[in-house]
Scaffold this active site. Structure first.
Site, mmCIF file in Angstrom:
data_model
loop_
_atom_site.group_PDB
_atom_site.id
_atom_site.type_symbol
_atom_site.label_atom_id
_atom_site.label_comp_id
_atom_site.label_asym_id
_atom_site.label_seq_id
_atom_site.Cartn_x
_atom_site.Cartn_y
_atom_site.Cartn_z
ATOM 1 N N TYR A 45 32.434 49.061 29.130
ATOM 2 C CA TYR A 45 32.507 49.930 30.256
ATOM 3 C C TYR A 45 32.884 49.026 31.469
ATOM 4 O O TYR A 45 32.917 49.455 32.693
ATOM 5 C CB TYR A 45 30.993 50.553 30.438
ATOM 6 C CG TYR A 45 29.673 49.588 30.419
ATOM 7 C CD1 TYR A 45 29.603 48.572 31.250
ATOM 8 C CD2 TYR A 45 29.179 49.394 29.229
ATOM 9 C CE1 TYR A 45 28.486 47.799 31.140
ATOM 10 C CE2 TYR A 45 27.954 48.637 28.930
ATOM 11 C CZ TYR A 45 27.609 47.819 29.990
ATOM 12 O OH TYR A 45 26.629 46.864 29.912
ATOM 13 N N LYS A 46 33.099 47.731 31.237
ATOM 14 C CA LYS A 46 33.377 46.781 32.580
ATOM 15 C C LYS A 46 34.832 46.824 32.587
ATOM 16 O O LYS A 46 35.535 47.708 32.884
ATOM 17 C CB LYS A 46 32.818 45.442 32.346
ATOM 18 C CG LYS A 46 31.137 45.398 32.128
ATOM 19 C CD LYS A 46 30.801 43.812 32.018
ATOM 20 C CE LYS A 46 29.369 43.735 31.713
ATOM 21 N NZ LYS A 46 28.402 44.523 32.518
ATOM 22 N N PHE A 72 22.860 36.070 30.452
ATOM 23 C CA PHE A 72 22.530 37.303 30.583
ATOM 24 C C PHE A 72 21.262 37.538 30.074
ATOM 25 O O PHE A 72 21.082 37.502 28.889
ATOM 26 C CB PHE A 72 23.624 38.482 30.243
ATOM 27 C CG PHE A 72 23.281 39.666 30.955
ATOM 28 C CD1 PHE A 72 23.477 39.755 32.191
ATOM 29 C CD2 PHE A 72 22.897 40.702 30.234
ATOM 30 C CE1 PHE A 72 23.086 41.165 33.013
ATOM 31 C CE2 PHE A 72 22.458 42.039 30.830
ATOM 32 C CZ PHE A 72 22.531 42.090 32.501
ATOM 33 N N ASP A 107 29.371 36.146 23.922
ATOM 34 C CA ASP A 107 29.335 37.363 24.398
ATOM 35 C C ASP A 107 30.432 37.450 25.487
ATOM 36 O O ASP A 107 30.698 36.503 26.439
ATOM 37 C CB ASP A 107 28.048 37.701 25.286
ATOM 38 C CG ASP A 107 27.842 38.973 26.064
ATOM 39 O OD1 ASP A 107 28.800 39.696 26.415
ATOM 40 O OD2 ASP A 107 26.708 39.252 26.337
ATOM 41 N N ARG A 150 27.939 39.312 44.630
ATOM 42 C CA ARG A 150 29.016 39.024 43.607
ATOM 43 C C ARG A 150 30.041 40.384 43.865
ATOM 44 O O ARG A 150 30.008 41.456 43.893
ATOM 45 C CB ARG A 150 28.332 39.401 42.168
ATOM 46 C CG ARG A 150 29.062 39.154 40.973
ATOM 47 C CD ARG A 150 28.339 39.245 39.711
ATOM 48 N NE ARG A 150 27.966 40.670 39.398
ATOM 49 C CZ ARG A 150 28.004 41.102 38.234
ATOM 50 N NH1 ARG A 150 27.629 40.499 37.258
ATOM 51 N NH2 ARG A 150 27.562 42.656 37.885
#
Length: 420
Positions: free
Chosen positions: A223-224, A129, A198, A379
């Protein structure tokens, strides 16, 4: 050929089906965000409102003591810990993923500089990322290290006597490919390197055991899959063998051993508490606490193992349905078919129109997302807490209609949004 009735039968047999009722899900929306924001837990608005009205409005400053605000980073950390194979007192909820990565990577580099100063390379995956790569690039420039970016398959042979730290995202954000954390960590340690993971696309979605893998450092977001709300606090974990060795670089008062003694010099708190920095965002912490309630509600039903089984079943179904119903439309599959290498998302590729196809689906209420690259990615995230097998079938039906009708070619679907 799989039918809608087949999918409804799977839903009827699903032991996790009741967890869907924990969320506010808009009517007519199939939420396949992949996964950049979990949905709203139903009890979050009232819990946050209570924190505003009573804890802030009436308790005022007293609530740092009476409402448990001060202990929230550690308390929420202890709730996250079993989801990632950490132990009580080893993990804190705090700051953002980027800031936490800066802290742990800086600490890792300090350890290497003390123990093996000849090691000057940080190795990572080229498709990691971007924020992780930016943080690593900044630290390497500041500390005199070199950042070496490689394809995933090149990583094992790149680890050598010059490698200081291997920094990886457990589940790749673009493809959904998942590293074998234990095997990769063993290889890095055999080469004498430390490993920072991560877990942004892992925590709450796939089974993770940091201790069993022998990991050194880990960060992740709230938050995911943890459903903590937009911009929710992230988390940081440091193996106890490293936690007390060095200061983290953001030596703020919250990470002081005695913050309310107001000493003019810094004395770091023991263990993971030193990875705190400034005053914590209480209302965001409250929202994250609500999100953790939803994930931990799966514990009596089999916990992460049960969530993982359903995730794989959902993604298997989605892949099969795309192949059955959308053949001939130029779609490829970026996500590994092997269960051991797949996260909780399915990423499709298309040479032309991927962004517009996603926007056409969003207009129909099927919310996935787009990731630019070569090729571009459509995605789709699969969160077993609230998604149904029926949702997978309906999503593919919408995708088929968008492709067959050419609906995605309409001009409004080609207008670039700021967030994709």
């Amino acid at each position: 050929m799989t039918t809608l009735q087949d999918c409804r039968a799977l839903d009827a047999q699903d032991p996790l089906r009741g967890l869907r009722e924990l969320f506010t899900l808009p009517e007519g929306v199939i939420y396949l965000d992949g996964n950049s924001l979990g949905p709203l837990p139903k009890h979050a608005p009232e819990r946050i409102a209570r924190a505003v009205r009573q804890e802030w409005g009436e308790g005022l400053i007293r609530s740092w003591n009476t409402a448990g605000w001060f202990e929230m980073p550690q308390r929420l950390g202890d709730r996250i810990a079993p989801l990632v194979g950490a132990r009580p007192g080893e993990l804190v909820a705090t700051d953002s993923t980027s800031i936490n990565l800066f802290k742990v990577l800086s600490a890792a580099l300090s350890i290497v500089q003390a123990d093996a100063p000849q090691r000057r390379t940080v190795v990572s995956e080229r498709s990691n990322f971007p924020t992780d790569l930016y943080i690593a690039e900044s630290l390497c420039r500041e500390r005199g290290f070199t950042l070496h970016l490689l394809e995933a398959e090149q990583l094992p042979e790149a680890l050598d006597e010059g490698t200081a730290v291997l920094m990886l995202t457990h589940v790749n954000y673009r493809t959904g490919a998942m590293h074998d954390m234990a095997a990769v960590t063993r290889a890095a340690h055999a080469a004498g390197a430390l490993v920072a993971w991560d877990l942004a696309h892992s925590a709450g979605a796939v089974e993770v055991d940091l201790h069993a893998a022998g990991a050194d450092f880990a960060v992740g977001c709230g938050y995911k899959y943890l459903n903590g709300g937009p911009g929710a606090p992230a988390f940081a974990w440091v193996h106890p063998r490293h936690a007390d060795r060095f200061w983290q670089p953001l030596a703020g008062w919250w990470g002081h051993a005695a913050p309310f003694a107001f000493h003019s010099d810094y004395r770091p708190a023991p263990g993971i508490a030193r990875y705190l920095c400034g005053t914590q965002p209480v209302l965001s912490m409250v929202a994250l606490d609500c999100g953790l309630d939803t994930v931990l509600a799966a514990q009596p039903l089999g916990g992460m193992a049960a969530l993982r089984r359903k995730s794989l079943a959902l993604t298997d179904l989605f892949i099969a349905l795309v192949q059955e119903r959308c053949g001939g439309h130029g779609l490829g599959l970026a996500t590994p078919r092997e269960h051991a290498r797949r996260g909780s998302q399915v990423c499709l590729t298309r040479a032309e129109g991927a962004y517009a196809i996603v926007q056409a689906l969003v207009a129909r209420g099927v919310i996935g997302d787009f990731r630019a690259g070569r090729p571009d990615i459509l995605r789709f995230g699969f969160t077993p807490l609230y998604l149904r097998f029926e949702d997978a079938w309906n999503a593919v039906e919408h995708l088929r209609e968008v492709l067959e009708s050419g609906e995605w070619q309409r001009p409004e679907f080609h207008r670039q949004q700021v967030v994709t």
